[in-house]
Motif scaffolding. Structure first.
Motif, PDB file in Angstrom:
ATOM      1  N   ALA A 257      19.969  57.745  30.443  1.00 34.48           N
ATOM      2  CA  ALA A 257      21.034  57.073  29.680  1.00 34.48           C
ATOM      3  C   ALA A 257      22.397  57.332  30.313  1.00 34.48           C
ATOM      4  CB  ALA A 257      21.015  57.543  28.231  1.00 34.48           C
ATOM      5  N   ASP A 258      22.605  58.564  30.787  1.00 40.00           N
ATOM      6  CA  ASP A 258      23.870  58.890  31.464  1.00 40.00           C
ATOM      7  C   ASP A 258      24.036  58.059  32.732  1.00 40.00           C
ATOM      8  OD1 ASP A 258      24.510  60.839  29.579  1.00 40.00           O
ATOM      9  OD2 ASP A 258      23.621  62.470  30.758  1.00 40.00           O
ATOM     10  N   ARG A 259      22.939  57.887  33.469  1.00 38.95           N
ATOM     11  CA  ARG A 259      23.026  57.112  34.711  1.00 38.95           C
ATOM     12  C   ARG A 259      23.339  55.650  34.424  1.00 38.95           C
ATOM     13  NH1 ARG A 259      18.873  60.704  35.936  1.00 38.95           N
ATOM     14  NH2 ARG A 259      17.174  59.265  35.439  1.00 38.95           N
ATOM     15  N   LEU A 260      22.708  55.097  33.404  1.00 39.94           N
ATOM     16  CA  LEU A 260      22.987  53.700  33.052  1.00 39.94           C
ATOM     17  C   LEU A 260      24.426  53.542  32.580  1.00 39.94           C
ATOM     18  CD1 LEU A 260      22.045  50.803  32.724  1.00 39.94           C
ATOM     19  CD2 LEU A 260      21.136  51.413  30.466  1.00 39.94           C
ATOM     20  N   ASP A 261      24.882  54.477  31.763  1.00 38.76           N
ATOM     21  CA  ASP A 261      26.286  54.440  31.329  1.00 38.76           C
ATOM     22  C   ASP A 261      27.218  54.525  32.538  1.00 38.76           C
ATOM     23  OD1 ASP A 261      25.576  54.258  28.685  1.00 38.76           O
ATOM     24  OD2 ASP A 261      25.928  56.382  28.238  1.00 38.76           O
ATOM     25  N   GLY A 262      26.869  55.392  33.497  1.00 37.53           N
ATOM     26  CA  GLY A 262      27.684  55.530  34.698  1.00 37.53           C
ATOM     27  C   GLY A 262      27.741  54.240  35.495  1.00 37.53           C
ATOM     28  N   LEU A 263      26.598  53.562  35.629  1.00 37.45           N
ATOM     29  CA  LEU A 263      26.570  52.292  36.350  1.00 37.45           C
ATOM     30  C   LEU A 263      27.460  51.261  35.676  1.00 37.45           C
ATOM     31  CD1 LEU A 263      25.582  50.191  38.355  1.00 37.45           C
ATOM     32  CD2 LEU A 263      23.512  49.924  36.962  1.00 37.45           C
ATOM     33  N   LEU A 264      27.337  51.123  34.364  1.00 38.32           N
ATOM     34  CA  LEU A 264      28.112  50.103  33.662  1.00 38.32           C
ATOM     35  C   LEU A 264      29.600  50.442  33.670  1.00 38.32           C
ATOM     36  CD1 LEU A 264      25.687  49.339  30.694  1.00 38.32           C
ATOM     37  CD2 LEU A 264      25.895  48.181  32.914  1.00 38.32           C
ATOM     38  N   ARG A 265      29.910  51.735  33.606  1.00 39.87           N
ATOM     39  CA  ARG A 265      31.311  52.161  33.706  1.00 39.87           C
ATOM     40  C   ARG A 265      31.865  51.805  35.090  1.00 39.87           C
ATOM     41  NH1 ARG A 265      30.395  57.250  32.900  1.00 39.87           N
ATOM     42  NH2 ARG A 265      30.456  57.117  30.640  1.00 39.87           N
ATOM     43  N   ALA A 266      31.055  52.078  36.122  1.00 39.43           N
ATOM     44  CA  ALA A 266      31.471  51.754  37.484  1.00 39.43           C
ATOM     45  C   ALA A 266      31.608  50.253  37.670  1.00 39.43           C
ATOM     46  CB  ALA A 266      30.453  52.316  38.473  1.00 39.43           C
ATOM     47  N   GLN A 267      30.683  49.493  37.137  1.00 41.48           N
ATOM     48  CA  GLN A 267      30.722  48.039  37.297  1.00 41.48           C
ATOM     49  C   GLN A 267      32.001  47.453  36.705  1.00 41.48           C
ATOM     50  OE1 GLN A 267      27.267  44.886  37.075  1.00 41.48           O
ATOM     51  NE2 GLN A 267      27.930  45.318  34.994  1.00 41.48           N
ATOM     52  N   ARG A 268      32.402  47.949  35.547  1.00 43.84           N
ATOM     53  CA  ARG A 268      33.656  47.471  34.953  1.00 43.84           C
ATOM     54  C   ARG A 268      34.838  47.769  35.866  1.00 43.84           C
ATOM     55  NH1 ARG A 268      31.032  49.510  30.310  1.00 43.84           N
ATOM     56  NH2 ARG A 268      32.136  51.503  30.448  1.00 43.84           N
ATOM     57  N   LEU A 269      34.863  48.988  36.410  1.00 51.13           N
ATOM     58  CA  LEU A 269      35.947  49.360  37.315  1.00 51.13           C
ATOM     59  C   LEU A 269      35.935  48.490  38.561  1.00 51.13           C
ATOM     60  CD1 LEU A 269      38.215  51.220  38.337  1.00 51.13           C
ATOM     61  CD2 LEU A 269      36.435  52.744  39.220  1.00 51.13           C
ATOM     62  N   LEU A 270      34.774  48.314  39.175  1.00 45.39           N
ATOM     63  CA  LEU A 270      34.692  47.568  40.422  1.00 45.39           C
ATOM     64  C   LEU A 270      35.039  46.101  40.220  1.00 45.39           C
ATOM     65  CD1 LEU A 270      31.518  49.279  41.923  1.00 45.39           C
ATOM     66  CD2 LEU A 270      33.918  49.746  42.447  1.00 45.39           C
ATOM     67  N   HIS A 271      34.584  45.511  39.134  1.00 47.17           N
ATOM     68  CA  HIS A 271      34.985  44.126  38.846  1.00 47.17           C
ATOM     69  C   HIS A 271      36.500  44.028  38.652  1.00 47.17           C
ATOM     70  CE1 HIS A 271      31.055  42.520  38.878  1.00 47.17           C
ATOM     71  NE2 HIS A 271      30.712  42.694  37.635  1.00 47.17           N
ATOM     72  N   SER A 272      37.105  45.049  38.048  1.00 51.27           N
ATOM     73  CA  SER A 272      38.554  45.013  37.841  1.00 51.27           C
ATOM     74  C   SER A 272      39.316  45.078  39.161  1.00 51.27           C
ATOM     75  CB  SER A 272      38.995  46.171  36.934  1.00 51.27           C
ATOM     76  OG  SER A 272      39.041  47.408  37.636  1.00 51.27           O
ATOM     77  N   LEU A 273      38.646  45.509  40.218  1.00 50.03           N
ATOM     78  CA  LEU A 273      39.237  45.580  41.548  1.00 50.03           C
ATOM     79  C   LEU A 273      38.848  44.382  42.410  1.00 50.03           C
ATOM     80  CD1 LEU A 273      38.610  49.382  42.200  1.00 50.03           C
ATOM     81  CD2 LEU A 273      40.761  48.295  41.516  1.00 50.03           C
ATOM     82  N   GLY A 274      38.199  43.388  41.810  1.00 49.60           N
ATOM     83  CA  GLY A 274      37.834  42.179  42.535  1.00 49.60           C
ATOM     84  C   GLY A 274      36.528  42.255  43.282  1.00 49.60           C
ATOM     85  N   ILE A 275      35.731  43.275  43.014  1.00 46.92           N
ATOM     86  CA  ILE A 275      34.466  43.477  43.722  1.00 46.92           C
ATOM     87  C   ILE A 275      33.343  42.773  42.972  1.00 46.92           C
ATOM     88  CG2 ILE A 275      32.777  45.199  44.482  1.00 46.92           C
ATOM     89  CD1 ILE A 275      35.192  47.137  44.792  1.00 46.92           C
ATOM     90  N   THR A 276      32.636  41.907  43.688  1.00 46.80           N
ATOM     91  CA  THR A 276      31.570  41.118  43.072  1.00 46.80           C
ATOM     92  C   THR A 276      30.182  41.561  43.515  1.00 46.80           C
ATOM     93  OG1 THR A 276      31.751  39.463  44.846  1.00 46.80           O
ATOM     94  CG2 THR A 276      33.075  39.105  42.857  1.00 46.80           C
ATOM     95  N   GLY A 277      30.098  42.375  44.561  1.00 46.68           N
ATOM     96  CA  GLY A 277      28.807  42.861  45.043  1.00 46.68           C
ATOM     97  C   GLY A 277      29.005  44.094  45.899  1.00 46.68           C
ATOM     98  N   TRP A 278      27.930  44.848  46.069  1.00 47.58           N
ATOM     99  CA  TRP A 278      28.040  46.060  46.877  1.00 47.58           C
ATOM    100  C   TRP A 278      26.682  46.511  47.389  1.00 47.58           C
ATOM    101  CZ3 TRP A 278      29.385  46.534  41.512  1.00 47.58           C
ATOM    102  CH2 TRP A 278      28.480  47.273  40.716  1.00 47.58           C
ATOM    103  N   GLN A 279      26.721  47.466  48.307  1.00 48.59           N
ATOM    104  CA  GLN A 279      25.519  48.162  48.761  1.00 48.59           C
ATOM    105  C   GLN A 279      25.628  49.619  48.340  1.00 48.59           C
ATOM    106  OE1 GLN A 279      22.705  49.018  52.683  1.00 48.59           O
ATOM    107  NE2 GLN A 279      23.851  47.109  52.500  1.00 48.59           N
ATOM    108  N   ASP A 280      24.708  50.035  47.459  1.00 52.59           N
ATOM    109  CA  ASP A 280      24.668  51.438  47.072  1.00 52.59           C
ATOM    110  C   ASP A 280      23.997  52.204  48.201  1.00 52.59           C
ATOM    111  OD1 ASP A 280      23.752  54.003  45.863  1.00 52.59           O
ATOM    112  OD2 ASP A 280      24.715  53.146  44.099  1.00 52.59           O
ATOM    113  N   ALA A 281      24.743  53.168  48.736  1.00 50.62           N
ATOM    114  CA  ALA A 281      24.339  53.799  49.991  1.00 50.62           C
ATOM    115  C   ALA A 281      23.339  54.929  49.831  1.00 50.62           C
ATOM    116  CB  ALA A 281      25.579  54.310  50.721  1.00 50.62           C
ATOM    117  N   LEU A 282      22.815  55.164  48.613  1.00 51.56           N
ATOM    118  CA  LEU A 282      21.860  56.270  48.495  1.00 51.56           C
ATOM    119  C   LEU A 282      21.034  56.115  47.225  1.00 51.56           C
ATOM    120  CD1 LEU A 282      22.768  60.013  49.226  1.00 51.56           C
ATOM    121  CD2 LEU A 282      20.733  59.285  48.000  1.00 51.56           C
ATOM    122  N   LEU A 283      19.856  55.547  47.371  1.00 51.85           N
ATOM    123  CA  LEU A 283      18.898  55.479  46.269  1.00 51.85           C
ATOM    124  C   LEU A 283      17.857  56.567  46.497  1.00 51.85           C
ATOM    125  CD1 LEU A 283      18.228  51.645  45.776  1.00 51.85           C
ATOM    126  CD2 LEU A 283      19.963  53.082  44.698  1.00 51.85           C
TER     127      LEU A 283
END
Length: 545
Positions: free
Chosen positions: A201-227
């Motif tokens: 749940a923490d990881r999902l919250d972190g992703l959605l928190r990050a997505q909001r931030l990244l969209h606010s910076l004009g970012i529409t896509g990315w490569q997560d460098a470590l799965l």
């Protein structure tokens, strides 16, 4: 004539398309761009069309980040965030305040402190004990290649003067051999393994928190460098898959599966299986991340010649190659044959050469395949290797924010590289002139994810808030139009989003609106621009207040 769902008017519209670089209007239908031009596009406006009057504001392709750790970054925003601290006192005050605000937290964890805040880049356990003496503390530094821990954490992990350094890291020590409180590279795992796990749940919250931030910076896509799991950091894959399945993932994301560097080719079938399991909707996992070396500041970046000491004399240390270079060629050849992209961490000039050698070996065996291998970071590139990028089709994945004078560069890097090697740093201009394809990423949370800040440094080779006029290697600057292309079309290419990154009919309507036309303004004001709107597939995912 089919009317558009969305029309932007009264541009400017910067297309990134060499055939038509500027327009004033753009139409979107069904999530894709249907027209780019001028007043004639208004003919596509119908009763149900949403019309956005740009009123002189700039419309661009959406930015993409080619190297980021979004889930980790989003999760860390909820922990002890030391980003932006200046000096030891500032760090300790923030740590103390966080600990006092979280009295029931078993471990104090966080990240973001800068090495230049401490003598030699090495904070001590005793210093951290003054802020939190009674609970274990684990704080990753800004680049996440090291961690600062207190005495309690070392005791719980059983680390003492008899504990050997791991093969892929180093325990910094006091004169008698006692761990000093600073752990480098793989040594961080000796303590990190004890930290209570971050929940799904923490990881999902972190992703959605990050997505909001990244969209606010004009970012529409990315490569997560470590799965994968690394140095105590949990695997973020489940968060991406959950968000993709639920529709909560609005960004387009490529994931780079972690290559476990203490294993070999036996892990490749597992990577094939994970690629199939993790590909869903806007999330796909067709890349493999190989970390070939460390970083220059702690002397683990792999160099072709030894580091210097504080007196300017050569040492015996040339850094670490985490994967045997000969084995690397075989591994990359096999991954390439299976259609995987390889995403290299290659920071020192030896690591860059080893990664290029591996790509060259794959090309020799498999022929030319559209796998789009890319080398991230590229702090030091030997001039002999610059032309090899274009020749091998290896993408240069740059982190522009790092290419500037700041204390970590001036105090902890340049003196230990020496003048010749220091002049090989972040050769963006040389790579472009040699015909390499460039992509751009932030490595957030290592550094800011803001593409406008990155554009500013790529063009100026100075930080936006620099208090002096020094320019780091001005001949390596990019012009702004090229830098924008790197952050849009270049990153879209390396992320496998072939129908994004350029504003042309048929392309995805991944768009960003800025509050000004940065292409006609002073280059020293690029970072002052602000994102007003971000669209993914024609859907509004961010609107500024």
């Amino acid at each position: 004539m089919t009317k558009a769902d969305l029309v932007f008017t009264r541009g400017p519209v910067h297309t990134g398309d060499a055939a038509r670089t500027r327009g004033s209007s753009l139409a979107v239908t069904g999530g894709r761009i249907t027209a780019v031009g001028h007043d004639e596009v208004r003919e596509l406006i119908g009763p149900g069309t949403e019309v956005v009057d740009l009123d002189g504001k700039l419309l661009l392709p959406g930015f993409q980040d080619a190297h980021i750790h979004a889930v980790g970054g989003g999760t860390e925003l909820a922990a002890c965030d030391l980003t932006g601290t200046v000096g030891a006192a500032d760090c300790l005050a923030r740590i103390r305040a966080y600990a006092e605000a979280h009295p029931d937290q078993e471990w104090i964890t966080g990240s973001g402190w800068s090495m230049e805040s401490f003598d030699g880049g090495l904070p001590t356990r005793q210093l951290l004990d003054t802020a939190v003496p009674d609970r274990p503390v684990y704080l990753a530094n800004r680049d996440h290649h090291g961690a600062w821990v207190n005495t309690r954490a070392l005791e719980l992990a059983g680390l003492d003067r008899a504990t050997p350094d791991p093969a892929d890291g180093r325990i910094e020590r006091e004169p008698d051999g006692t761990p000093s409180g600073m752990l480098q590279e793989g040594a961080t795992a000796l303590v990190a393994r004890l930290i209570p796990p971050v929940t799904a749940a923490d990881r999902l919250d972190g992703l959605l928190r990050a997505q909001r931030l990244l969209h606010s910076l004009g970012i529409t896509g990315w490569q997560d460098a470590l799965l994968g799991e690394f140095n105590g950091m949990p695997d973020p894959s489940d968060a991406y898959l959950a968000a993709a399945r639920s529709g909560a993932l609005t960004a387009r994301v490529t994931g780079a599966l972690w290559w476990e560097r203490d294993r070999g080719a036996e892990q490749i079938p597992e990577l094939v299986q994970r690629r199939a399991e993790l590909t869903h909707g806007r999330f796909r996992a067709g890349s493999v991340k190989i970390m070939q070396d460390g970083i220059a500041e702690n002397f683990t970046a792999a160099m072709t010649s030894p580091y210097l000491d504080s007196c300017g004399c050569a040492t015996t240390n040339s850094g670490l190659s985490f994967v045997d270079p000969v084995a690397l060629r075989s591994h990359v050849t096999e991954l390439d044959a299976l259609g995987f992209q390889v995403h290299f961490h290659a920071l020192g000039d030896r690591a860059v050469r080893e990664a290029l050698d591996a790509v060259e070996a794959a090309r020799a065996v498999n022929g030319w395949r559209d796998t789009r291998h890319h080398l991230a970071h590229l702090q030091v590139v030997h001039p002999d290797d610059v032309p090899r990028f274009a020749r091998l089709g290896a993408v240069a994945n740059i982190q522009p924010l790092w290419a500037a004078h700041e204390p970590q560069m001036d105090e902890l890097t340049i003196p230990f590289l020496g003048p010749e090697r220091a002049a090989w740093q972040y050769p963006f201009g040389a790579l472009q002139r040699a015909g390499a394809t460039l992509a751009a990423g932030s490595d957030w949370p290592v550094s800011s994810p803001d593409p406008l800040a990155g554009l500013h440094v790529a063009v100026n080779r100075r930080l936006p808030d620099a208090d002096d006029d020094r320019v780091l290697l001005p001949e390596q600057r990019l012009d702004l139009a090229s830098a924008i292309a790197v952050y849009t079309a270049g990153s879209a290419f390396v992320n496998g989003h072939d129908d994004a990154g350029v504003l042309a009919p048929g392309q995805l309507a991944d768009l960003v609106v800025l509050d000004r036309d940065i292409l006609t303004g002073p280059p020293e004001e690029i970072a002052a621009a602000r994102v007003l709107r971000t669209y993914v597939g024609g859907e509004l995912v961010h609107a500024a207040d």
